[in-house]
Structures are given as C-alpha cells and as structure tokens.
Scaffold this motif. Structure first.
Motif, mmCIF file in Angstrom:
data_model
loop_
_atom_site.group_PDB
_atom_site.id
_atom_site.type_symbol
_atom_site.label_atom_id
_atom_site.label_comp_id
_atom_site.label_asym_id
_atom_site.label_seq_id
_atom_site.Cartn_x
_atom_site.Cartn_y
_atom_site.Cartn_z
ATOM 1 N N LYS A 27 0.854 -1.207 0.000
ATOM 2 C CA LYS A 27 0.000 0.000 0.000
ATOM 3 C C LYS A 27 0.885 1.250 0.000
ATOM 4 C CE LYS A 27 -4.018 -1.892 2.440
ATOM 5 N NZ LYS A 27 -4.902 -1.725 3.629
ATOM 6 N N PRO A 28 1.502 1.558 -1.117
ATOM 7 C CA PRO A 28 2.359 2.754 -1.150
ATOM 8 C C PRO A 28 1.524 4.033 -1.158
ATOM 9 C CG PRO A 28 2.208 1.784 -3.338
ATOM 10 C CD PRO A 28 1.465 0.857 -2.410
ATOM 11 N N TYR A 29 2.175 5.121 -0.719
ATOM 12 C CA TYR A 29 1.490 6.419 -0.734
ATOM 13 C C TYR A 29 1.365 6.938 -2.178
ATOM 14 C CZ TYR A 29 2.183 6.698 4.320
ATOM 15 O OH TYR A 29 2.156 6.457 5.677
ATOM 16 N N PHE A 30 0.333 7.712 -2.402
ATOM 17 C CA PHE A 30 0.159 8.370 -3.687
ATOM 18 C C PHE A 30 1.019 9.632 -3.801
ATOM 19 C CE2 PHE A 30 -3.746 5.872 -3.816
ATOM 20 C CZ PHE A 30 -3.827 5.522 -5.151
ATOM 21 N N MET A 31 1.387 10.240 -2.683
ATOM 22 C CA MET A 31 2.128 11.504 -2.708
ATOM 23 C C MET A 31 3.543 11.294 -3.239
ATOM 24 S SD MET A 31 2.946 12.062 1.342
ATOM 25 C CE MET A 31 1.505 11.209 1.974
ATOM 26 N N ASP A 32 4.128 12.344 -3.839
ATOM 27 C CA ASP A 32 5.496 12.248 -4.343
ATOM 28 C C ASP A 32 6.488 12.482 -3.205
ATOM 29 O OD1 ASP A 32 5.316 14.937 -3.887
ATOM 30 O OD2 ASP A 32 5.317 15.516 -5.997
ATOM 31 N N GLN A 33 7.760 12.264 -3.503
ATOM 32 C CA GLN A 33 8.782 12.324 -2.463
ATOM 33 C C GLN A 33 8.976 13.734 -1.904
ATOM 34 O OE1 GLN A 33 10.373 9.817 -0.922
ATOM 35 N NE2 GLN A 33 9.006 8.497 -2.111
#
Length: 603
Positions: free
Chosen positions: A562-568
């Motif tokens: 479940k990775p985040y949608f936000m960028d680094q």
C-alpha cells in the motif's frame, strides 16, 4: 429581473426627463392625455429647470417645470430678448415647447411659459445630465433641494451612474493587481514574500492615513449641510475606524508569524508543483472573472430598472409624473440576496473544478504520465453530478451573510437613535459571531467540495467525512496550512487596499453631488471577489492537497503493498513539519519539567 426590465425605465435615470414625460436624448413614445409628450429629443440631451434658483419639491415632485434642451446657458440671461437671442444662436429653446422662439417677446403669457429672469449661468453635470447653476446663491439652493429631496435609493444609483467610468476603471485595476499577485505566488521566493509583506504593511498604513485625512478634510468643509456630504462623512469615519482595527490586527499577526516565512515559501513551492501537473489551472480564474463580470453587469442593470419602475400619470397642465410602484421598490433586498448567492455559486463552481483536477492528478500512480485533460473531466463531473452540492454550499454562505447584514443595520440604527449601550453591544457581538461562522463555513465548504471530488458523495456526507479526516490528522498540517492561507489572504488584502486607495482619490473629486460611499463599497467588494477568484486557486489547491494527503494516510501505510500516492518532495515536506512540531513539543515539555523541578527544589 424580467418584471423590473419591463416595468422600469433606466433611461429616465441615466439621461433625465422633462415635465411632459420625454426622456432627454431619446426618441419618445406619446403618453395619452399629454399633448407635449412623445417628442424626438435626440438632440436635446440636457435637463433644464425653468426656476432653478427657487426650486421646491411638492408632493414628491419638483414645482418648477423641467425641459430638455440642447445646451445649457453658460452666461446669465437678464431679459426675454436675451433668451430669444440664445435660442436663435444656439438652437437651445428655454421656454415651453408649444411657444415658438419668435413669440418669446410677444406672447402675453411668456412670463409663465419661459424661465424666471434672470436665468443664471449653468453648466452640464453628469448627475442626471442636469444644467447646474453656477452662481453661488443658486447653486447652494439648487443642490440642497435636488439632492436632499431625492430618496436614498436614487441618490445611491445616481452616485453609481455618475461614477460608472471610475468604477469600471477600478475593476480593471483590481483585475490587473490580481493577475500580478497570481504571477507572484506562481514564482514565489523568500525575497518576494518579504517585499510582498512590506507592500501590505505600507498599503494598510497608507489607506488608514488617507481615510483619516479625508475625514478631517470633510469636517472642515463648509458644504456639509448637504445630505450627500453628511453621509459621505459618516461613511468615511466608519471606513477609517474599521480599516484602523483591521490594520492593527493584521500587523500583530504578521509580527507574530514572521518566523514561519521560510516554511511558507516551501509550502507554496509544493503547491506550484501540483499546479505544474495541470498548468491550465492558472487560466481557471479568467473565465470565472468573465462570468462574474457578466453577472455583475446584469445585476446592476436590473438594479437600475428596479429604481425607475413606475407608471406614467398625467396631472394638471398636461404634465406627466411617474408614480413609483410600492412593492417593486423593496425588491432590491431580494435582489441583494441574488447577488450574494449567485456570486458565491460561481466561486464555488471554480473551487469544485480546481479540487477535482487536483484530486485526479494526486491519485495517479504514474507521476511521469499525468492524466489527460483533468480540468475538462472535473467540469463535466461537476455539471453532470454535483450541481446540488455547489448550490447547497453557496446557500449556506448566503444564509449566514443575510443575518450579518440585518444585525449591522440594527446596530447602526440603535447607534443613531442613541439607545442603550447594552442592546448595541449585543447586536455587535452577534454580528461578530456570524462573521466568524461565515469564515468557518467557507473553509468547511471547500473541504466538502474536495471530499465530493474524491468520493463522489453528496454535500452533507462529504462534509461529515472531511470533518472526521481533518480532526484525526490535524496535528500534521494545521498550523502551516493556516499560515499558508493567511499569506494568500494578505494577497487579497493588498489588492483591495490599492483598489480602495484609487477609489478614494477618484471619487473625492466629485464629493458634493454624489454619494460615493456606496460605490466605493461596491468597488471594494468587487475587488475582493476578483482577488478571491484569482488567488483562491492557490488556496483551493493547498487545501485539496492536504485533504488528499489525509485520505492517503487513512488508506495507505507506505509499504510496498500500500504505497502512498504523494510524491517524495511532498512527503519530505510533511516529515520536516512533523520534526519541527515534535521538537517544539519536546522543548515545551522540557521547559515545563524544569519549572516544576525548580518549584519543588528545597531552598
């Protein structure tokens, strides 16, 4: 609107009319029973009072006969021969239309059909295109009767129409300033923020100083026996007090929050990166502004029609008077509600469109391949499914603002009638409570629109879900988000300050024969709406980003499954905020521990 357009006659207000029902500067239709009506006045554009030095009002109409003339007499006319010579040389006939110019000196009834001698020199003034006498005695009498005996609605409308070019120019100025502010926020740097805050401080102090200086100038002016002068002076005092309080509050807030400037610049850079994924968001305020201008012009035209709605009635001597309709004159309250609701609806449509585009770009796994046409997709979803959501949100704002206006009116009435301080204080406190509720509702609606764009739910369900998410994740971003919104609000204040200053300088030149306080308020209101429609784009993107972040935290944990949608970059910014908050909390805890230890230590 339809009824006011059919029943009203804006031309009577814009161009003026004579005692026989003819609008000056227009080709007229005849009125039954009035033989001198229905004349072609295309070349006669000025309103002339036959007895301007002894003007009186009887039964809500002028005792003097009024004519349409092609030009005003610029020199004093002492005899009928001079009146006849003026008619022959200029083609401007100052006697009743039924009397030919070669009979001015021969007709035995010429004294009653021609103006009272001597005819003072006069000059055309844009207020109703009237010929204003220029001699000091006639001018003071004429102005006091003309303005003080016209009701408040007509005085306000005349002030708007006589300053219509100034109002249009100030709206264009507000548009240019808002565009400049949007470009400034798009390419924000720390130096630009410091320059921007310095300009705000100078603008606030300058506007306050100008308002107090104008009020002092009005108090020493000898012409304050006119109602317009008194109304302008009272409004100036109110403007000066309110602007001073607002300036003091904003200066304190700027001083307290000055250490967060660097963090705010980083926040706005993150916002600009989100905008770069859909660069056409920058053009979103332009069509909103165009729609608002079209609506405001329509609203103003209907207001003018409401002010002139009346039926023609023939009285003695074949003269015509327009009796105002009793009910239509009070419909401007309903019309004011339409202004607030429709303006908020248009702005809410913009907020919903921007939120939908940001949500589409945020919840996209492949950041290197942004979605196609997110704005058009958001617009189509808005018009197909979520019109009711926007109507509900804008209606809530309208419902809160109507009691605010009523309470402000009650407060001013109690203050004028010198009622008890307790009742005035209660009404003022209620007004402040409604204002705070208004501000909370605006933020509440924005979060509801974003949640609707994410989940596709209705307004009430979206508002409830947004409230739960924000209360659960408020520790992550509440303080920095509030300061970001505060900096954007300062941008709107800067636009209003410079527009209001331009309005003060422009309207002050025609201070005597127009109530310019209401036009100035309209200009300030329109300037704020224009600035809001431009700069709220950044505010909407910012709020939508943080709400998307809250949903992202709620549904994902950052693992490979479940990775985040936000960028680094956004994730590192959030971590930096959390580290600052944790360090501040640890510092406060250590300080509290040291104080407690000191208190318990034996002497």
């Amino acid at each position: 609107m339809g009824y006011s357009v059919t029943a009203g006659a804006t031309g009577r207000l814009l161009f003026g009319y004579d005692s026989f029902g003819n609008v000056c500067g227009k080709k007229n239709s005849p009125v039954e029973g009035a033989p001198l009506s229905g004349q072609d006045m295309t070349l006669k554009k000025h309103v002339f009072f036959m007895n301007s030095c002894n003007l009186e009002v009887k039964d809500v109409r002028f005792s003097s006969r009024i004519l349409c003339v092609s030009s005003c007499p610029e020199e004093q006319l002492n005899t009928l021969e001079e009146v006849q010579l003026f008619a022959n040389t200029s083609g401007s006939f100052l006697c009743v239309y039924s009397l030919n110019s070669f009979n001015y000196t021969q007709n035995p009834n010429a004294d009653s059909l021609c103006p009272r001698l001597p005819v003072p020199p006069s000059k055309s003034f844009p207020l109703f295109n009237r010929c204003i006498p220029q001699t000091p005695e006639c001018y003071s009498l004429f102005a006091s009767v003309l303005i003080n005996d016209v009701d408040a609605l007509h005085r306000t409308l005349s002030g708007i129409m006589s300053g219509r070019d100034t109002i249009l120019g100030l709206c264009i100025l507000a548009f240019a300033l808002s565009l400049a502010m949007m470009i400034t926020f798009r390419f924000i740097t720390t130096l630009l923020v410091h320059i921007f805050i310095a300009l705000i401080v100078l603008g606030l102090l300058f506007v306050c100083g100008v308002l107090w200086w104008l009020y002092y100038d009005y108090t020493n002016d000898l012409s304050t026996e006119l109602d317009t002068e008194r109304e302008n002076m009272k409004c100036l005092l109110g403007f000066a007090v309110v602007s001073t309080v607002i300036t003091a509050v904003l200066l304190v807030l700027i001083f307290v929050l000055r250490k967060r400037i660097k963090l705010t610049v980083e926040l706005l850079r993150v916002t600009n990166k989100a905008i770069s994924n859909s660069p056409f968001l920058l053009f979103q305020p332009l069509w909103t502004f165009a729609i608002l201008i079209f609506f405001w012009v329509t609203w103003m035209a209907v207001l003018l029609s409401l002010g002139t709605a009346g039926a023609a009635q023939v009285i003695e001597g074949g003269q015509v008077e327009y009796k105002p309709l009793s009910g239509i004159r009070y419909m401007w309250w309903y019309h004011l509600i339409g202004l607030i609701w429709t303006s908020e609806f248009i702005l809410a449509c913009q907020q919903m469109t921007i939120a939908g585009a940001v949500v589409t770009c945020y919840f996209n796994r492949n950041k290197n391949d942004p979605p196609d046409r997110p704005i058009l997709s958001s617009l189509s979803i808005l018009f197909c499914y979520h019109q009711g959501t926007v109507v509900k949100g804008s209606f809530l704002i309208t419902v809160v603002r109507i009691p605010r206006a009523v309470l402000m009116y009650i407060y001013n009435t109690l203050k004028e009638k010198q009622h008890g301080a307790w009742s005035s204080c209660v009404s003022r406190c209620c007004y402040c409570c409604f204002r705070c509720l208004d501000k909370c509702l605006c933020h509440f609606n924005q979060n509801a629109y974003t949640t609707t764009a994410i989940n596709g739910t209705d307004f009430c369900t979206s508002a409830k879900d947004a409230l739960k998410l924000l209360s659960k994740n408020s520790s992550h971003f509440t303080s920095v988000n509030c300061f970001g919104d505060f900096v954007i609000f300062l941008g709107k204040v800067l636009v209003v300050c410079f527009t209001a200053f331009g309005g003060l300088m422009a309207f002050n030149y025609d201070r005597v024969l127009q109530v310019w306080a209401i036009p100035l308020l309209l200009v300030a209101f329109f300037a704020y709406l224009v600035a809001h429609s431009f700069l709220s784009m950044f505010e909407t993107v910012l709020d939508a980003l943080f709400l998307c972040f809250a949903v992202d935290l709620e549904t994902n944990d950052g693992s490979s499954e479940k990775p985040y949608f936000m960028d680094q970059e956004f994730l590192s910014f959030i971590k930096r905020i959390n580290n600052l908050n944790n360090a501040r909390a640890q510092r406060d805890k250590n300080s509290l521990t040291n104080e407690e230890g000191t208190e318990l230590r034996p002497l």
